[in-house]
Write a protein that holds these residues in place. Structure first.
Motif, short mmCIF file in Angstrom:
data_model
loop_
_atom_site.label_atom_id
_atom_site.label_comp_id
_atom_site.label_asym_id
_atom_site.label_seq_id
_atom_site.Cartn_x
_atom_site.Cartn_y
_atom_site.Cartn_z
N GLU A 1 0.53 10.86 -6.15
CA GLU A 1 -0.19 9.96 -5.26
C GLU A 1 0.55 8.63 -5.22
OE1 GLU A 1 -3.22 9.82 -3.47
OE2 GLU A 1 -3.15 12.01 -3.51
N VAL A 2 0.78 8.11 -4.02
CA VAL A 2 1.37 6.78 -3.95
C VAL A 2 0.41 5.86 -3.20
CG1 VAL A 2 3.81 7.39 -4.10
CG2 VAL A 2 2.66 7.52 -1.91
N THR A 3 0.42 4.60 -3.61
CA THR A 3 -0.42 3.61 -2.95
C THR A 3 0.36 3.04 -1.78
OG1 THR A 3 -1.26 3.12 -5.13
CG2 THR A 3 -1.84 1.58 -3.37
N VAL A 4 -0.25 3.04 -0.60
CA VAL A 4 0.47 2.54 0.57
C VAL A 4 -0.31 1.39 1.19
CG1 VAL A 4 1.33 4.86 1.04
CG2 VAL A 4 -0.64 4.02 2.32
N ARG A 5 0.44 0.58 1.98
CA ARG A 5 -0.23 -0.41 2.81
C ARG A 5 0.50 -0.47 4.14
NH1 ARG A 5 1.69 -6.39 0.40
NH2 ARG A 5 3.76 -6.30 1.35
N LEU A 6 -0.25 -0.72 5.18
CA LEU A 6 0.31 -0.91 6.52
C LEU A 6 0.24 -2.38 6.83
CD1 LEU A 6 -1.13 1.59 9.15
CD2 LEU A 6 1.14 1.57 8.14
N LEU B 1 5.29 0.42 6.79
CA LEU B 1 4.51 1.02 5.73
C LEU B 1 5.21 0.73 4.40
CD1 LEU B 1 2.64 4.30 5.67
CD2 LEU B 1 4.22 3.84 3.82
N ASP B 2 4.50 0.10 3.50
CA ASP B 2 5.05 -0.21 2.18
C ASP B 2 4.38 0.72 1.17
OD1 ASP B 2 6.26 -2.37 3.42
OD2 ASP B 2 4.80 -3.83 2.68
N ILE B 3 5.11 1.02 0.10
CA ILE B 3 4.47 1.74 -1.01
C ILE B 3 4.55 0.87 -2.25
CG2 ILE B 3 5.02 4.01 -0.09
CD1 ILE B 3 7.23 4.17 -2.25
N HIS B 4 3.65 1.11 -3.15
CA HIS B 4 3.71 0.43 -4.43
C HIS B 4 5.04 0.76 -5.08
CE1 HIS B 4 -0.37 -0.98 -6.24
NE2 HIS B 4 0.36 -1.96 -5.75
N CYS B 5 5.70 -0.26 -5.59
CA CYS B 5 7.01 -0.08 -6.22
C CYS B 5 6.91 1.01 -7.30
CB CYS B 5 7.44 -1.40 -6.84
SG CYS B 5 8.96 -1.29 -7.77
N LEU B 6 7.83 1.97 -7.23
CA LEU B 6 7.77 3.09 -8.18
C LEU B 6 8.31 2.69 -9.54
CD1 LEU B 6 9.01 5.86 -5.75
CD2 LEU B 6 6.68 5.51 -6.55
N ILE B 7 9.04 1.59 -9.58
CA ILE B 7 9.61 1.15 -10.86
C ILE B 7 8.54 0.45 -11.68
CG2 ILE B 7 11.47 -0.21 -11.93
CD1 ILE B 7 12.56 1.97 -10.10
N CYS B 8 7.84 -0.51 -11.06
CA CYS B 8 6.90 -1.33 -11.83
C CYS B 8 5.45 -0.95 -11.54
CB CYS B 8 7.12 -2.80 -11.53
SG CYS B 8 6.75 -3.23 -9.82
N GLY B 9 5.24 -0.03 -10.58
CA GLY B 9 3.88 0.38 -10.27
C GLY B 9 3.07 -0.70 -9.59
N GLY B 10 3.73 -1.71 -9.05
CA GLY B 10 3.01 -2.74 -8.30
C GLY B 10 2.88 -4.06 -9.03
N ALA B 11 3.33 -4.08 -10.30
CA ALA B 11 3.18 -5.31 -11.08
C ALA B 11 4.23 -6.36 -10.72
CB ALA B 11 3.29 -4.98 -12.58
N GLY B 12 5.34 -5.91 -10.12
CA GLY B 12 6.41 -6.84 -9.77
C GLY B 12 7.60 -6.69 -10.69
N GLY C 1 5.93 -6.22 -5.85
CA GLY C 1 5.13 -5.04 -6.17
C GLY C 1 5.15 -3.98 -5.08
N TRP C 2 5.76 -4.31 -3.93
CA TRP C 2 5.78 -3.38 -2.81
C TRP C 2 7.21 -3.12 -2.35
CZ3 TRP C 2 1.31 -1.09 -1.39
CH2 TRP C 2 0.11 -1.71 -1.78
N VAL C 3 7.44 -1.92 -1.87
CA VAL C 3 8.74 -1.56 -1.33
C VAL C 3 8.54 -1.08 0.10
CG1 VAL C 3 10.70 0.00 -1.54
CG2 VAL C 3 9.65 -0.96 -3.59
N GLU C 4 9.30 -1.67 1.00
CA GLU C 4 9.20 -1.31 2.42
C GLU C 4 9.82 0.07 2.59
OE1 GLU C 4 10.34 -4.58 5.00
OE2 GLU C 4 11.51 -3.17 6.17
N LEU C 5 9.06 1.00 3.15
CA LEU C 5 9.59 2.37 3.18
C LEU C 5 9.79 2.91 4.58
CD1 LEU C 5 10.45 4.47 1.16
CD2 LEU C 5 8.30 5.61 1.59
N LEU C 6 8.80 2.77 5.44
CA LEU C 6 9.03 3.37 6.75
C LEU C 6 8.31 2.63 7.86
CD1 LEU C 6 6.56 5.62 7.75
CD2 LEU C 6 7.49 6.77 5.81
N PRO C 7 9.04 2.41 8.95
CA PRO C 7 8.43 1.83 10.13
C PRO C 7 7.70 2.91 10.92
CG PRO C 7 10.80 2.13 10.48
CD PRO C 7 10.48 2.61 9.08
N CYS C 8 6.59 2.55 11.53
CA CYS C 8 5.83 3.54 12.27
C CYS C 8 4.91 2.82 13.25
CB CYS C 8 5.02 4.42 11.32
SG CYS C 8 4.01 3.50 10.14
#
Ligand SMILES: [Zn+2]
Lengths: 770, 347
Positions: free
Chosen positions: B248-253, B267-278, B286-293
């Motif tokens: 499960e990944v946390t996303v935000r638009l 669409l950003d996902i919670h950073c997989l390295i730090c899990g959103g802590a930064g 805490g967020w990584v830009e992943l895909l435009p839509c």
């Protein structure tokens, strides 16, 4: 684009969010913030100071200065600035303050203890003046600020967000706070202007307004204005130019100030440049212009390149006393074309190419009156604005059905909520019919950005917040997607090649002259890249082999033997302007230091796995192929590729066998065309024959002859082995299996077939070992 | 006292039996056992000789002697069989013992090769979307200005053309800057409803360094139907990301500007390295830009002959190269097209 946090707070009443929280919300609801940086943290520590005594120090160019500071009392510093003199008001930086990456300390200089320092405008970060310590003629009141850096790409469609007021409007809508409008229209007068405006083509210049000011004093701007510009990276120059830049940064309206006494005649012309005209620009360049370039001109010729840059002849000078302030909008495409042609992107052109709001020009002039009064005491406005002041034609209201809006967002909303959001963003909303709102687009969003109801979905969605929308599966018909046999083929080829020991590589679609020269390819048969950045990118590949060759060179350094393959496209130009032929190819290579032909046979096996039933037939070698190790790959009677060893002259260490096949001619889905044959019900018999041949006779030739002499009872023929009989001759052994589908062959039939084969071969002059 | 003939015969059988069994037991080889068999049981062997004396016996005695003879014969044969099995198993054991092989030696032949990491990710995502009823389309690498820009609502002189540094070619052609032209080609080829993805190679005229490439891989997706909403887009993106990251990944638009969609999102996902802590990877956000839509812009539909009042859709673009780098922790994008087997053999 950088936004000053303090500036936004001045425009949004009661904004209490911190800069980082503000940046986060702007990212979520408006445009992407790339970072927040603190600017001028030292300004909290510094103090105004009056120089009391300035004494020379023996054997030093420095002087000992006694100061009376507003916050820290009397201090002594050592100062090298030549403008240090008793009575001067300047700025004192106490010890312990960080300034420009260093920390100011207390030190003994030339035998005198210096406690802190006096700073220049550049050192304080409020302008670029390094000539001496800053000289104050007013209060020193700049405060530390935070700069919110917004990605320019995310502002491409928003002309209004190229100024602080536009961003403040977003912030006000996000926080539900009132927005303060800095333009006071009551400052404008109605009288005739001393100048008139003549626009040749309204489509290239929708609006051109100008305001004349008299009794101007040109001098440095007050500190607060310099600080605001400098913090944003705009170079403070003088009070007049600084006001135009300030309004550009605030209201997104680029402006330009001309020295009115340098203009010829009283008419400002907005027209295409005449052939052969030049513009001597503020940046010192002289631009050759043509009819595609719009210029601002006086009676004598161009005084500015419209929307891009002003001219040097009419620039504001310290002695300028009358100015003409230009506030206009130009067609975005025209500015963009001129700016690209001149290779000159300015703060003005970047804004104009986003389609600026024509209704903003006069508002900006009103703002200028206010600011110029502050920075140039005694200035007078001469008449009203020149040029057309009529409101630009507004678009008809957009009908927004609420049910349609909810369907697009996948979320239900109240009509009051929709209305509040739109109105906060400057839209006017009235009911059109039941469940439908009539939405009037504000002028600053109407130039290009918002054209229909789909654009309103975004306005509402982003302010509501997309995180409020729950994912939902659509209700759709279940149907298998159309089959894609070519893609399936590529996929199975990839897997097979990998299973056979080959590692997949990706090469660029680019090659250059040097790479293809080794292969003797003609550069003119390639599509050419017109604007390559790197030397390796001049042509598009018409073969995968030059790229593969580079892989062989590279990997030979680390591996003595290896196998690679690539599936990629050859790009062959057709007629000019027509899309080229993109032909998928599979190219593979086996490199080995062994002095054998094993690599070729590995690739032959790969070809046979990939295209069952294909055969290999000797071919005339190309220049880069081993002259005696080159063959066609034949499938269903058609040459679909080549199998060869690389010519040693290419200089690779070891032998490289290569396979290159055209996948557009690849037999598709062979298995699906198989027709079942009933199993053989009657026994078969086999006999072996060895044929003596010259050492370069292809075994396939002999096999085909044996098969044809065997005749209709042939079931299969297998190559068994070969050995050297004598210098230049080989014995090739085959096993021939015979049978009949409907009976057992009689005992005398088999020797008869065998004799027929032997006689037949002997008749052709072959010697047989039987 | 004269001993009865029958008693003599029976004694002899018994003696012979005992002697044969002893010799069989002591035989050093199968050959020695076979010799005993011939002497005792052969046609001219000892037991056969005894049966010649049976004529001297009464019928009762003969029956009794015959029985004893057969019993001895059977007993000897069984003993021989036992020894034979014994010898065979010893021989087998010895042969097997001698047949030790070193299975730690490498297997002959070529080791399997491998597929490029981008191919592997691409195929995974293709499979996912095929299972959801999407078709996989292909488009040309060399494109027309119309398909790459105009048909995607990016007319000439549009500032958005700056967002994508373009390689221009002879004859007004260009190398596609995104896989989005395949949307247009898909709409031209198939009428709605339409669900498609288009993976492929795209080009940006940029300087190359560890995190920038002029050639990389995208996967475009599009769905056109009667009723397509942001909520549907989110649904598919959730499925996609859960499948790609296998959790499960946390996303935000958030709003994003692309001329061919409206509204447009990042669409950003919670950073997989730090899990959103930064952390440094996500620049502390805490967020990584992943895909435009976004929802397909009505102009794009109209340009492809689809009535935007009747149909709507979503589109997205996924960076396959980025995804491969994230999944495998690849820190230098150039390795992907280096052709270096030291890198590629790891996958
Ligand atoms: Zn992180």
């Amino acid at each position: 684009m950088k936004f000053s946090y303090n500036w936004i707070r001045e425009l949004v009443d009661g904004l209490d969010a911190g800069p980082r929280e503000l940046a986060r919300l702007i990212t979520m609801k408006t445009a992407e913030c790339e970072g927040v940086e603190e600017a001028g943290a030292h300004l909290d520590a510094v103090s105004e100071a009056r120089l009391l005594e300035v004494e020379p120090i023996a054997n030093s160019h420095n002087r000992k200065v006694l100061l009376d500071t507003a916050r820290y009392g009397r201090r002594t510093v050592v100062c090298g600035a030549t403008n240090a003199r008793p009575g001067l008001r300047s700025v004192y930086v106490p010890a312990g303050t960080g300034l420009g990456g260093r920390r100011i300390g207390t030190a003994v200089i030339d035998g005198v203890e210096s406690d802190g320092m006096l700073a220049s405008g550049a050192e304080l970060g409020i302008d670029r003046d390094q000539a001496g310590i800053i000289e104050l003629d007013g209060p020193f009141d700049p405060r530390p600020d935070f700069l919110i850096d917004v990605d320019n790409k995310s502002l491409t469609h928003r002309p209004d967000l190229w100024g602080h007021l536009g961003m403040a409007r977003e912030v006000a809508a996000i926080f539900g706070r009132p927005l303060r409008d800095p333009a006071d229209m009551s400052l404008l007068e109605d009288g005739p202007s001393p100048v008139s405006v003549d626009i040749a083509d309204r489509s290239l210049c929708p609006r051109y307004n100008a305001l004349v000011f008299e009794n101007v004093t040109v001098r440095p701007s007050p500190v607060w204005l310099r600080w605001r510009l400098e913090a944003l990276g705009l170079n403070p120059i003088n009070n007049i130019v600084d006001v135009t830049n300030y309004i550009m940064a605030e209201m997104a309206q680029p402006m330009h100030a001309f020295d009115a006494d340098k203009l010829q005649g009283n008419t400002i012309f907005v027209r295409p440049a005449r052939p052969g005209e030049h513009a001597a620009a503020l940046n010192g360049e002289n631009y050759a212009l043509g009819e595609a370039n719009l210029v601002i001109a006086d009676a004598a010729g161009p005084i500015a390149v419209a929307g891009v840059i002003g001219g040097s002849a009419s620039a504001i000078q310290p002695a300028s006393r009358r100015i003409v302030l230009e506030s206009a909008t130009f067609q975005a495409a025209s500015v963009r074309r001129t700016s690209s042609q001149l290779r000159l992107r300015t703060d003005a052109s970047i804004r104009f190419e986003k389609s600026q709001d024509p209704a903003n020009t006069v508002r900006a002039l009103a703002r200028a009156i206010d600011l110029l009064h502050q920075v140039s005491p005694g200035i007078r406005v001469a008449g009203g604005p020149a040029g057309d002041r009529a409101a630009p034609p507004s678009l008809p209201p957009i009908e927004l059905p609420l049910s349609w809006l909810e369907q697009k967002l996948g979320k239900s909303l109240g009509s009051g909520q929709v209305r509040d959001i739109l109105e906060a963003l400057g839209f006017r909303v009235s009911p059109a019919s039941a469940g439908v709102l009539a939405v009037t687009v504000p002028s600053w969003r109407a130039t290009k950005d918002i054209t229909g109801k789909h654009d309103l979905v975004e306005e509402i969605g982003r302010i509501v917040g997309y995180d409020a929308i729950e994912p939902k599966a659509p209700v759709i018909a279940v149907a298998p997607p159309p089959s894609q046999p070519r893609r399936e083929l590529l996929r199975s080829l990839r897997s097979m090649a990998a299973a056979q020991g080959f590692t997949e590589i990706y090469n660029y679609s680019f090659v250059n002259e040097e790479m293809i020269a080794r292969f003797g390819f003609d550069p003119s048969a390639h599509l050419r890249v017109l604007n390559p950045i790197a030397a390796g990118q001049t042509l598009l590949r018409t073969s995968l082999l030059p790229g593969l060759f580079r892989n062989l060179e590279l990997n030979s350094r680390n591996y003595s033997s290896f196998r690679i393959f690539e599936i990629g496209r050859e790009i062959h130009p057709l007629a000019p302007g027509e899309l080229p032929d993109e032909i998928p190819h599979l190219s593979a290579a086996v490199v080995s230091r062994d002095d054998t032909a094993d690599g070729l046979f590995e690739l032959k096996r790969l070809a046979e796995c990939l295209a069952p039933g294909c055969t290999i037939e000797p071919a005339e070698a190309r220049s880069f192929e081993h002259p005696r190790r080159a063959a066609f790959v034949i499938s269903r009677g058609e040459a679909i590729g080549r199998l060869f060893e690389l010519h040693p002259s290419l200089g690779l260490d070891g032998r490289a066998a290569m396979l290159d096949v055209d996948l557009s001619r690849w037999p598709e889905a062979t298995a699906r065309n198989v027709k079942y044959q009933p199993l053989r019900r009657y026994p078969t018999s086999a006999f072996d024959l060895s044929v003596i041949v010259g050492s370069r006779t292809p075994s396939m030739t002999i096999q085909n002859l044996l098969a044809s002499f065997t005749g209709p009872h042939l079931v299969q023929i297998e190559y068994l082995r070969q050995f050297v009989v004598a210098e230049g001759s080989l014995s090739l052994s085959f096993r021939i299996t015979v049978g009949a589908p409907d009976r057992t062959l009689q005992s005398e039939e088999i020797p008869a077939i065998r004799s027929r084969v032997i006689e037949g071969m002997r008749g052709l002059g072959y010697e047989l070992r039987v | 006292m004269e001993r009865r003939v029958s008693t003599v015969i029976s004694d002899n059988i018994s003696r012979l039996r005992t002697e044969a069994l002893e010799r069989i037991a002591a035989a050093p080889s199968m050959e020695a056992v076979d010799a005993v068999r011939v002497e005792a049981l052969g046609r001219k062997g000892a037991l056969a000789q005894f049966s010649k004396d049976f004529g001297k016996l009464t019928p009762e005695e003969r029956a009794e002697a015959g029985k004893a003879l057969n019993a001895a014969k059977q007993e000897i044969e069984e003993a021989i069989e036992r020894r034979r099995l014994g010898f065979e198993s010893v021989a087998l054991a010895a042969r097997l013992e001698a047949e030790w092989v070193d299975l730690t030696l490498p297997a002959p032949g070529t080791r399997p090769g491998s597929l490029h990491p981008v191919t592997q990710i691409q195929q995974e995502i293709e499979d996912l979307f095929l299972s959801l009823g999407f078709t996989v389309l292909d488009g040309p690498e060399v494109e027309t200005e119309y398909h790459n820009f105009d048909a995607l609502n990016i007319p000439p002189d549009h500032p958005a053309r700056d967002m994508q540094d373009t390689f221009w070619l002879d004859g007004g052609l260009l190398l596609r800057t995104h896989t989005s032209p395949v949307q247009v080609r898909g709409m031209e080829q198939f009428r709605p409803p339409l669900r498609m993805i288009a993976p492929g190679r795209v080009f940006r005229n940029e300087e190359v360094d560890a995190s920038h490439e002029h050639t990389f891989y995208q996967l475009e997706g599009m769905m056109i139907d009667r009723d397509v909403s942001v909520a549907h887009l989110l649904y598919f993106m959730k499925i996609l990301l859960t499948s790609v990251f296998r959790r499960e990944v946390t996303v935000r638009l958030r709003p994003g500007y692309f001329p061919f969609v409206e509204p447009g999102f990042e669409l950003d996902i919670h950073c997989l390295i730090c899990g959103g802590a930064g952390c440094p990877v996500c620049k502390q956000s805490g967020w990584v830009e992943l895909l435009p839509c976004g929802l397909v812009h009505p102009n794009v539909l109209r340009l492809s002959g689809i009535d935007p009042e009747q149909w709507g859709g979503f589109a997205f673009g996924l960076g396959l190269t980025r995804l491969a780098m994230m999944r495998y922790g690849i820190d230098d994008i150039r390795l992907l097209q280096s052709g270096d087997l030291r890198f590629l053999k790891q996958f």
